[in-house]
Scaffold this active site. Structure first.
Site, PDB file in Angstrom:
ATOM      1  N   ARG A  20       0.938  -0.988  -0.037  1.00 32.18           N
ATOM      2  CA  ARG A  20      -0.098   0.156   0.177  1.00 32.18           C
ATOM      3  C   ARG A  20       1.033   1.282  -0.002  1.00 32.18           C
ATOM      4  O   ARG A  20       2.087   1.095  -0.028  1.00 32.18           O
ATOM      5  CB  ARG A  20      -0.894  -0.028   1.029  1.00 32.18           C
ATOM      6  CG  ARG A  20      -0.738  -0.551   2.432  1.00 32.18           C
ATOM      7  CD  ARG A  20       0.441   0.216   3.197  1.00 32.18           C
ATOM      8  NE  ARG A  20      -0.046   1.588   3.326  1.00 32.18           N
ATOM      9  CZ  ARG A  20       1.058   2.350   3.590  1.00 32.18           C
ATOM     10  NH1 ARG A  20       2.196   2.307   3.691  1.00 32.18           N
ATOM     11  NH2 ARG A  20       0.803   3.741   3.770  1.00 32.18           N
ATOM     12  N   GLY A  21       0.186   2.482  -0.087  1.00 31.73           N
ATOM     13  CA  GLY A  21       1.091   3.661  -0.300  1.00 31.73           C
ATOM     14  C   GLY A  21       1.158   3.822  -1.840  1.00 31.73           C
ATOM     15  O   GLY A  21       1.346   2.898  -2.499  1.00 31.73           O
ATOM     16  N   ALA A  22       0.723   5.256  -2.136  1.00 34.60           N
ATOM     17  CA  ALA A  22       0.595   5.584  -3.716  1.00 34.60           C
ATOM     18  C   ALA A  22       1.887   5.006  -4.581  1.00 34.60           C
ATOM     19  O   ALA A  22       1.735   4.443  -5.498  1.00 34.60           O
ATOM     20  CB  ALA A  22       0.507   7.076  -3.754  1.00 34.60           C
ATOM     21  N   ARG A  49      -7.505   0.167  -6.807  1.00 32.67           N
ATOM     22  CA  ARG A  49      -7.527   1.058  -6.024  1.00 32.67           C
ATOM     23  C   ARG A  49      -7.563   2.160  -6.969  1.00 32.67           C
ATOM     24  O   ARG A  49      -6.445   2.864  -7.580  1.00 32.67           O
ATOM     25  CB  ARG A  49      -6.040   0.961  -5.061  1.00 32.67           C
ATOM     26  CG  ARG A  49      -6.234  -0.201  -4.210  1.00 32.67           C
ATOM     27  CD  ARG A  49      -5.342   0.055  -2.915  1.00 32.67           C
ATOM     28  NE  ARG A  49      -6.277   1.037  -1.867  1.00 32.67           N
ATOM     29  CZ  ARG A  49      -5.416   1.446  -0.880  1.00 32.67           C
ATOM     30  NH1 ARG A  49      -4.080   1.284  -0.629  1.00 32.67           N
ATOM     31  NH2 ARG A  49      -6.040   2.422  -0.042  1.00 32.67           N
ATOM     32  N   GLN A  76      -2.417   2.838   9.997  1.00 30.33           N
ATOM     33  CA  GLN A  76      -1.003   2.932   9.258  1.00 30.33           C
ATOM     34  C   GLN A  76       0.272   3.504  10.092  1.00 30.33           C
ATOM     35  O   GLN A  76       1.200   3.395   9.946  1.00 30.33           O
ATOM     36  CB  GLN A  76      -1.061   3.521   8.027  1.00 30.33           C
ATOM     37  CG  GLN A  76      -1.777   2.537   7.068  1.00 30.33           C
ATOM     38  CD  GLN A  76      -3.252   2.893   6.770  1.00 30.33           C
ATOM     39  OE1 GLN A  76      -3.893   3.464   7.707  1.00 30.33           O
ATOM     40  NE2 GLN A  76      -3.774   2.697   5.888  1.00 30.33           N
ATOM     41  N   ASP A 122      -1.953  11.059  -2.453  1.00 30.33           N
ATOM     42  CA  ASP A 122      -2.283   9.808  -3.170  1.00 30.33           C
ATOM     43  C   ASP A 122      -2.446  10.501  -4.646  1.00 30.33           C
ATOM     44  O   ASP A 122      -2.509   9.622  -5.630  1.00 30.33           O
ATOM     45  CB  ASP A 122      -3.392   9.212  -2.781  1.00 30.33           C
ATOM     46  CG  ASP A 122      -3.292   8.331  -1.541  1.00 30.33           C
ATOM     47  OD1 ASP A 122      -2.982   8.810  -0.354  1.00 30.33           O
ATOM     48  OD2 ASP A 122      -2.722   7.180  -1.869  1.00 30.33           O
ATOM     49  N   ASN A 165      -5.146  12.628   0.276  1.00 33.30           N
ATOM     50  CA  ASN A 165      -4.272  11.886   0.977  1.00 33.30           C
ATOM     51  C   ASN A 165      -5.266  10.935   2.190  1.00 33.30           C
ATOM     52  O   ASN A 165      -6.444  11.138   2.205  1.00 33.30           O
ATOM     53  CB  ASN A 165      -3.159  12.594   1.832  1.00 33.30           C
ATOM     54  CG  ASN A 165      -2.157  11.822   2.471  1.00 33.30           C
ATOM     55  OD1 ASN A 165      -1.831  10.721   1.922  1.00 33.30           O
ATOM     56  ND2 ASN A 165      -1.882  12.040   3.870  1.00 33.30           N
ATOM     57  N   LYS A 166      -4.726  10.303   2.989  1.00 37.72           N
ATOM     58  CA  LYS A 166      -5.375   9.300   3.854  1.00 37.72           C
ATOM     59  C   LYS A 166      -6.443  10.103   4.554  1.00 37.72           C
ATOM     60  O   LYS A 166      -6.081  11.606   5.017  1.00 37.72           O
ATOM     61  CB  LYS A 166      -4.315   8.587   4.866  1.00 37.72           C
ATOM     62  CG  LYS A 166      -5.002   7.864   6.010  1.00 37.72           C
ATOM     63  CD  LYS A 166      -5.701   6.919   5.251  1.00 37.72           C
ATOM     64  CE  LYS A 166      -5.086   5.862   4.007  1.00 37.72           C
ATOM     65  NZ  LYS A 166      -6.097   5.183   3.466  1.00 37.72           N
TER      66      LYS A 166
HETATM   67  O1  MRU Z   1      -4.527   3.380   1.930  1.00 34.74           O
HETATM   68  P1  MRU Z   1      -3.171   3.541   2.029  1.00 34.74           P
HETATM   69  O2  MRU Z   1      -2.314   3.098   3.244  1.00 34.74           O
HETATM   70  O3  MRU Z   1      -2.496   3.070   0.770  1.00 34.74           O
HETATM   71  O4  MRU Z   1      -2.873   5.184   2.122  1.00 34.74           O
HETATM   72  C1  MRU Z   1      -1.590   5.706   1.831  1.00 34.74           C
HETATM   73  C2  MRU Z   1      -1.570   7.242   1.934  1.00 34.74           C
HETATM   74  O5  MRU Z   1      -2.539   7.774   2.243  1.00 34.74           O
HETATM   75  C3  MRU Z   1      -0.236   7.618   2.033  1.00 34.74           C
HETATM   76  O6  MRU Z   1       0.047   8.928   2.629  1.00 34.74           O
HETATM   77  C4  MRU Z   1      -0.063   8.021   0.474  1.00 34.74           C
HETATM   78  O7  MRU Z   1      -0.014   7.118  -0.225  1.00 34.74           O
HETATM   79  C5  MRU Z   1       1.258   8.612   0.232  1.00 34.74           C
HETATM   80  S1  MRU Z   1       2.409   7.344   0.426  1.00 34.74           S
HETATM   81  C6  MRU Z   1       4.146   8.098   0.247  1.00 34.74           C
END
Ligand code: MRU
Length: 353
Positions: free
Chosen positions: A50-52, A94, A208, A249, A259-260
């Site tokens: 996970r994470g963009a 996603r 997270q 994201d 973002n999250k």
């Molecule tokens: O749902 P996730 O854990 O994939 O969400 C991740 C985030 O919101 C991060 O802050 C974002 O992807 C940036 S990661 C460098």
């Protein structure tokens, strides 16, 4: 100055991808081996990765693995059509993080370019394109680490000596191919000044911040204090937070940043206390095709993420649940966007690309 970090959530092992299962951290460090594109799609959807930027890199490997599954196709147009279907299935896992679509499209463009250029017969072409897609996925992975390190270098300019930095979710090595975006800035700043420290929001529902950000900062010996999501205002009012750095994201061309979930609230509280709020993200997170954050699709996830913690229910059965995974912070609350080429005001993005 780079602070070396050994954390690598995605590795290419010659014929398969090794993913560090992020659903199990910090309790267990388990590697999942991915040999098929369908397994990669599931790993992205289930947030094993996970994470963009990390799901972007994984999507690129997904296309490469998908191409290998088409080895018996002899017609190159049919090969391309099937590869595009594989790309679509990966992208649909996603919807918010644009890095996934960006990386999958990079792979598809490479296949399309090759097909236009190729004078070879179909069989030779298909073998060659499969090889090129693998090489390109490896390049996207290596480039991501380097981009994060460059972002980290630029970001150090905005970190005051001895700063306490608040972050939300995990925008670290785990959310990228390595080093991290927001936490990449922290790593680079810490390499110069080991008196800085991090406050990490827990980040409900999937935690997270608690599970991943604290784990990776403790691994790298960077001081970190875990707080629950509702506490940020309290600590800002007390003057205990010097700046906020988060990841993104998807950033719209006007600088609005998804973002999250919870990031928008942090930005509002930071603004109320005159605390700088920075977003660290690579160019691949910037979506110049959309005018504002209103156009960013927000992923809705399962009710169980909210109703349960560690498999145990935390609320009355039958309660209504809404679970958007992301929110959008309007550009007016963002002090600057830290990228691999420098730090920009949200309003400067339009002249950049
Ligand atoms: O749902 P996730 O854990 O994939 O969400 C991740 C985030 O919101 C991060 O802050 C974002 O992807 C940036 S990661 C460098």
């Amino acid at each position: 100055m780079i602070l070396e970090s050994k954390i690598r959530p995605i590795e290419w092992a010659g014929n398969h991808v090794k993913l560090l299962d992020q659903t199990l951290l910090p309790y267990e460090q388990k590697i999942v081996c991915i040999t098929k594109y369908q397994e990669m799609a599931t790993a992205i959807k289930d947030m094993i990765v996970r994470g963009a930027p990390a799901i972007g890199v994984s999507g690129a490997f997904g296309v490469s693995l998908g191409a290998k599954s088409l080895i018996n196709i002899t017609d190159k147009n049919e090969f391309l059509k099937k590869l595009e279907e594989i790309g679509e299935s990966l992208k649909s896992t996603r919807p918010t993080a644009v890095n996934l679509a960006w990386a999958v499209d990079k792979q598809l463009e490479l296949a399309q370019e090759q097909i236009l250029r190729s004078a070879q017969d179909d069989r030779v072409f298909i073998d060659e394109i499969i090889k090129k897609l693998e090489e390109n996925a490896i390049k996207i992975l290596n480039d991501d680490i380097e981009i994060n390190q460059r972002m980290g270098e630029h970001g150090t300019k905005i970190v005051p000596k001895g700063a306490t930095i608040l972050t939300h979710c995990n925008a670290g090595a785990l959310a990228t191919a390595g080093y991290g975006t927001a936490l990449g800035v922290v790593r680079s700043a810490f390499a110069r000044d080991n008196t800085i420290q991090v406050f990490a929001d827990e980040t409900r529902p999937r935690q997270q911040g608690a599970r991943l950000t604290t784990w990776e900062l403790v691994e790298d010996n960077i001081p970190v204090t875990l707080i629950t999501d509702g506490m940020c205002g309290y600590f800002m009012k007390k003057g205990m937070i010097d700046l906020v750095i988060v990841g993104a994201d998807r950033i719209a061309s006007n600088g609005d940043a998804a973002n999250k979930i919870g990031t928008y609230t942090v930005a509002l509280v930071a603004k109320a206390h005159n605390i700088p709020f920075y977003v660290a993200a690579p160019h691949s997170t910037i979506d110049m095709s959309i005018k504002s954050g209103d156009e960013i699709p927000i992923e809705e996830r399962s009710r169980e993420e909210v109703t349960h913690i560690n498999g145990k229910t935390i609320c009355a059965e039958g309660v209504n649940i809404i679970n958007p995974a992301f929110d959008v912070t309007p550009a007016e609350y963002i002090t600057g966007i830290i990228t691999e080429t420098g730090i920009y005001k949200p309003s400067e993005l339009n002249g950049l690309f």
